[in-house]
Design a protein around this motif. Structure first.
Motif, PDB file in Angstrom:
ATOM      1  N   VAL A   1       8.891   4.830  20.383  1.00 14.43           N
ATOM      2  CA  VAL A   1       8.615   4.027  19.195  1.00 14.43           C
ATOM      3  C   VAL A   1       8.779   4.917  17.968  1.00 14.43           C
ATOM      4  N   ASP A   2       9.735   4.548  17.133  1.00 12.21           N
ATOM      5  CA  ASP A   2      10.084   5.313  15.947  1.00 12.21           C
ATOM      6  C   ASP A   2       9.598   4.541  14.726  1.00 12.21           C
ATOM      7  N   LEU A   3       8.638   5.103  14.015  1.00 12.60           N
ATOM      8  CA  LEU A   3       8.076   4.488  12.811  1.00 12.60           C
ATOM      9  C   LEU A   3       8.488   5.321  11.604  1.00 12.60           C
TER      10      LEU A   3
ATOM     11  N   ALA B   1       0.877  -1.174   0.000  1.00 11.87           N
ATOM     12  CA  ALA B   1       0.000   0.000   0.000  1.00 11.87           C
ATOM     13  C   ALA B   1       0.914   1.224   0.000  1.00 11.87           C
ATOM     14  N   ALA B   2       0.449   2.289  -0.589  1.00  6.34           N
ATOM     15  CA  ALA B   2       1.238   3.514  -0.687  1.00  6.34           C
ATOM     16  C   ALA B   2       1.507   4.103   0.697  1.00  6.34           C
ATOM     17  N   PRO B   3       2.615   4.853   0.845  1.00  9.75           N
ATOM     18  CA  PRO B   3       2.917   5.479   2.135  1.00  9.75           C
ATOM     19  C   PRO B   3       1.763   6.321   2.693  1.00  9.75           C
ATOM     20  N   VAL B   4       1.027   7.020   1.843  1.00 11.41           N
ATOM     21  CA  VAL B   4      -0.087   7.830   2.353  1.00 11.41           C
ATOM     22  C   VAL B   4      -1.175   6.953   2.969  1.00 11.41           C
ATOM     23  N   THR B   5      -1.354   5.755   2.439  1.00 11.43           N
ATOM     24  CA  THR B   5      -2.352   4.835   2.990  1.00 11.43           C
ATOM     25  C   THR B   5      -1.884   4.290   4.339  1.00 11.43           C
ATOM     26  N   VAL B   6      -0.622   3.881   4.420  1.00  9.21           N
ATOM     27  CA  VAL B   6      -0.084   3.388   5.691  1.00  9.21           C
ATOM     28  C   VAL B   6      -0.115   4.506   6.723  1.00  9.21           C
ATOM     29  N   HIS B   7       0.254   5.706   6.291  1.00  7.83           N
ATOM     30  CA  HIS B   7       0.235   6.854   7.200  1.00  7.83           C
ATOM     31  C   HIS B   7      -1.177   7.143   7.696  1.00  7.83           C
ATOM     32  N   ALA B   8      -2.167   6.933   6.836  1.00 10.78           N
ATOM     33  CA  ALA B   8      -3.560   7.159   7.244  1.00 10.78           C
ATOM     34  C   ALA B   8      -3.947   6.231   8.390  1.00 10.78           C
ATOM     35  N   VAL B   9      -3.480   4.979   8.352  1.00 12.70           N
ATOM     36  CA  VAL B   9      -3.758   4.046   9.454  1.00 12.70           C
ATOM     37  C   VAL B   9      -3.063   4.541  10.722  1.00 12.70           C
ATOM     38  N   LEU B  10      -1.791   4.933  10.596  1.00 15.02           N
ATOM     39  CA  LEU B  10      -1.052   5.424  11.763  1.00 15.02           C
ATOM     40  C   LEU B  10      -1.643   6.711  12.319  1.00 15.02           C
ATOM     41  N   SER B  11      -2.309   7.488  11.480  1.00 15.81           N
ATOM     42  CA  SER B  11      -2.913   8.753  11.905  1.00 15.81           C
ATOM     43  C   SER B  11      -4.278   8.574  12.547  1.00 15.81           C
ATOM     44  N   ASP B  12      -4.789   7.363  12.518  1.00 14.35           N
ATOM     45  CA  ASP B  12      -6.081   7.033  13.114  1.00 14.35           C
ATOM     46  C   ASP B  12      -5.835   6.445  14.499  1.00 14.35           C
ATOM     47  N   ALA B  13      -5.952   7.272  15.529  1.00 18.72           N
ATOM     48  CA  ALA B  13      -5.656   6.818  16.893  1.00 18.72           C
ATOM     49  C   ALA B  13      -6.467   5.580  17.259  1.00 18.72           C
TER      50      ALA B  13
ATOM     51  N   LEU C   1       5.837  12.615  19.576  1.00 20.86           N
ATOM     52  CA  LEU C   1       7.052  13.411  19.775  1.00 20.86           C
ATOM     53  C   LEU C   1       7.487  14.110  18.489  1.00 20.86           C
ATOM     54  N   GLU C   2       7.390  13.396  17.360  1.00 20.34           N
ATOM     55  CA  GLU C   2       7.746  13.955  16.055  1.00 20.34           C
ATOM     56  C   GLU C   2       6.802  13.382  15.013  1.00 20.34           C
ATOM     57  N   HIS C   3       6.530  14.198  13.986  1.00 14.91           N
ATOM     58  CA  HIS C   3       5.629  13.742  12.939  1.00 14.91           C
ATOM     59  C   HIS C   3       5.946  14.469  11.648  1.00 14.91           C
ATOM     60  N   GLU C   4       6.156  13.694  10.587  1.00 15.86           N
ATOM     61  CA  GLU C   4       6.321  14.235   9.243  1.00 15.86           C
ATOM     62  C   GLU C   4       5.477  13.379   8.306  1.00 15.86           C
ATOM     63  N   THR C   5       4.437  13.970   7.747  1.00 14.91           N
ATOM     64  CA  THR C   5       3.551  13.254   6.835  1.00 14.91           C
ATOM     65  C   THR C   5       4.270  13.011   5.519  1.00 14.91           C
ATOM     66  N   PRO C   6       4.251  11.861   4.916  1.00 20.25           N
ATOM     67  CA  PRO C   6       3.813  10.566   5.407  1.00 20.25           C
ATOM     68  C   PRO C   6       4.984   9.665   5.803  1.00 20.25           C
ATOM     69  N   SER C   7       6.107  10.245   6.238  1.00 17.75           N
ATOM     70  CA  SER C   7       7.312   9.428   6.363  1.00 17.75           C
ATOM     71  C   SER C   7       7.788   9.121   7.778  1.00 17.75           C
ATOM     72  N   LYS C   8       7.325   9.838   8.788  1.00 14.86           N
ATOM     73  CA  LYS C   8       7.873   9.617  10.127  1.00 14.86           C
ATOM     74  C   LYS C   8       6.828   9.897  11.201  1.00 14.86           C
ATOM     75  N   LEU C   9       6.808   9.001  12.196  1.00 12.13           N
ATOM     76  CA  LEU C   9       5.987   9.194  13.389  1.00 12.13           C
ATOM     77  C   LEU C   9       6.766   8.612  14.567  1.00 12.13           C
ATOM     78  N   ILE C  10       7.081   9.470  15.527  1.00 15.31           N
ATOM     79  CA  ILE C  10       7.801   9.021  16.716  1.00 15.31           C
ATOM     80  C   ILE C  10       6.897   9.260  17.918  1.00 15.31           C
ATOM     81  N   LEU C  11       6.702   8.200  18.692  1.00 14.19           N
ATOM     82  CA  LEU C  11       5.759   8.207  19.807  1.00 14.19           C
ATOM     83  C   LEU C  11       6.465   7.876  21.118  1.00 14.19           C
ATOM     84  N   ARG C  12       5.913   8.401  22.207  1.00 17.56           N
ATOM     85  CA  ARG C  12       6.315   7.969  23.551  1.00 17.56           C
ATOM     86  C   ARG C  12       5.095   7.266  24.132  1.00 17.56           C
ATOM     87  N   ALA C  13       5.215   5.951  24.282  1.00 23.21           N
ATOM     88  CA  ALA C  13       4.108   5.127  24.788  1.00 23.21           C
ATOM     89  C   ALA C  13       4.353   4.837  26.257  1.00 23.21           C
ATOM     90  N   LYS C  14       3.372   5.155  27.079  1.00 23.65           N
ATOM     91  CA  LYS C  14       3.498   4.929  28.514  1.00 23.65           C
ATOM     92  C   LYS C  14       2.587   3.791  28.947  1.00 23.65           C
TER      93      LYS C  14
END
Length: 144
Positions: free
Chosen positions: A89-91, A10-22, A67-80
């Motif tokens: 978690v660096d995606l 699936a295209a990066p924008v599609t994968v990013h859409a899933v990651l953007s859906d909390a 923590l960081e977000h760049e559409t559609p290439s990077k999402l960095i999270l702090r999960a507690k």
């Protein structure tokens, strides 16, 4: 450090859409029981979603923050998941052919967590993340 990667058809924008859906995190992150709430601006930097992990009657409520977000290439999270720890978690998403290569790196997010997330626990985290990325692939490929 636990490092995993997977190819998703699936295209990066599609994968990013899933990651953007909390709300999708309970569907693909192994161990997440449910998403209790999410900031409306998720995945903007500083936004959070509130999750529950565990198996009844042993469940924990906590949150994950962007923590960081760049559409559609990077999402960095702090999960507690207190009192057990915090993970960073660096995606990273990269176009590959018609699909996306997803790279996931998970490390301890704070000093106390380094006692739990270390070389001993890394194989367990790695195995969990293999399954999580397989679930993410299923969601993204069906969305696409």
């Amino acid at each position: 450090m636990a490092y995993n990667e997977i190819y998703i058809d699936a295209a990066p924008v599609t994968v990013h859409a899933v990651l953007s859906d909390a709300g999708s995190y309970a569907d693909w992150v192994v161990g997440a029981r449910k998403i209790r709430d999410a900031d409306p601006q998720f995945p903007a930097v500083g936004s959070r979603f509130h999750h529950q992990v565990g198996v009844p009657p042993l469940v924990l409520n906590d949150h994950t923050e962007v923590l960081e977000h760049e559409t559609p290439s990077k999402l960095i999270l702090r999960a507690k998941t207190r009192p057990f720890g915090t993970a960073r978690v660096d995606l990273r998403l990269a176009a590959e052919g018609a699909g996306t290569r997803v790279r996931m790196t998970e490390v301890a997010g704070d000093t106390p967590s380094r006692l739990l997330l270390n070389r001993v626990s890394d194989p367990l985290v790695h195995a969990r993340n293999v399954r999580s990325l397989q679930r993410l692939r299923r969601l993204a490929e069906h969305r696409g």
